[in-house]
Design a protein around this motif. Sequence first.
Motif, PDB file in Angstrom:
ATOM      1  N   LYS A  59       0.825  -1.214   0.000  1.00  0.00           N
ATOM      2  CA  LYS A  59       0.000   0.000   0.000  1.00  0.00           C
ATOM      3  C   LYS A  59       0.854   1.257   0.000  1.00  0.00           C
ATOM      4  N   ASN A  71       1.413   0.870  -6.184  1.00  0.00           N
ATOM      5  CA  ASN A  71       0.664  -0.151  -5.459  1.00  0.00           C
ATOM      6  C   ASN A  71      -0.498  -0.747  -6.251  1.00  0.00           C
ATOM      7  N   LYS A  72      -1.137   0.029  -7.096  1.00  0.00           N
ATOM      8  CA  LYS A  72      -2.256  -0.513  -7.882  1.00  0.00           C
ATOM      9  C   LYS A  72      -1.774  -1.547  -8.886  1.00  0.00           C
ATOM     10  N   ALA A  94      -0.830  -4.667  -6.836  1.00  0.00           N
ATOM     11  CA  ALA A  94      -2.051  -5.359  -6.406  1.00  0.00           C
ATOM     12  C   ALA A  94      -2.691  -6.106  -7.573  1.00  0.00           C
ATOM     13  N   GLU A 130      -6.449  -6.853  -5.351  1.00  0.00           N
ATOM     14  CA  GLU A 130      -7.087  -5.541  -5.337  1.00  0.00           C
ATOM     15  C   GLU A 130      -8.108  -5.423  -4.211  1.00  0.00           C
ATOM     16  N   MET A 170      -6.719  -4.195  -0.936  1.00  0.00           N
ATOM     17  CA  MET A 170      -6.130  -2.871  -0.909  1.00  0.00           C
ATOM     18  C   MET A 170      -7.135  -1.796  -0.538  1.00  0.00           C
TER      19      MET A 170
END
Length: 99
Positions: free
Chosen positions: A78, A83-84, A87, A93, A96
């Motif tokens: 995170k 981070n996206k 993930a 996802e 998160m």
Amino acid sequence: MLQFGMLFTMQINQGGCEIVKFIEPLYKNAEEVDWRISERVRHLISYYSEYTERTESEIVDTFLLNLLEDEKFLEWIKSKRSNKRIAQHLEIEHKMGDE
């Protein structure tokens, strides 16, 4: 539960009706890797594989996916700028949140 090859499993619910659940492939987009691991770990994987009657690849895959339960690791993800993307690569996802 009855297993018929690797195609599907059948369960009988409380009402006596059969429920068919299809089995997903284990190794989507799998590829061989060249890692150096200790002799001890190789033996551990080999013996555990024999004990569970699973392949060594299944053992490694299952145990490593448990790393996704490490809260500190998830917090570290995170905190990363990308981070996206991370993930998405790890298919987490949902862990998160809306951040």
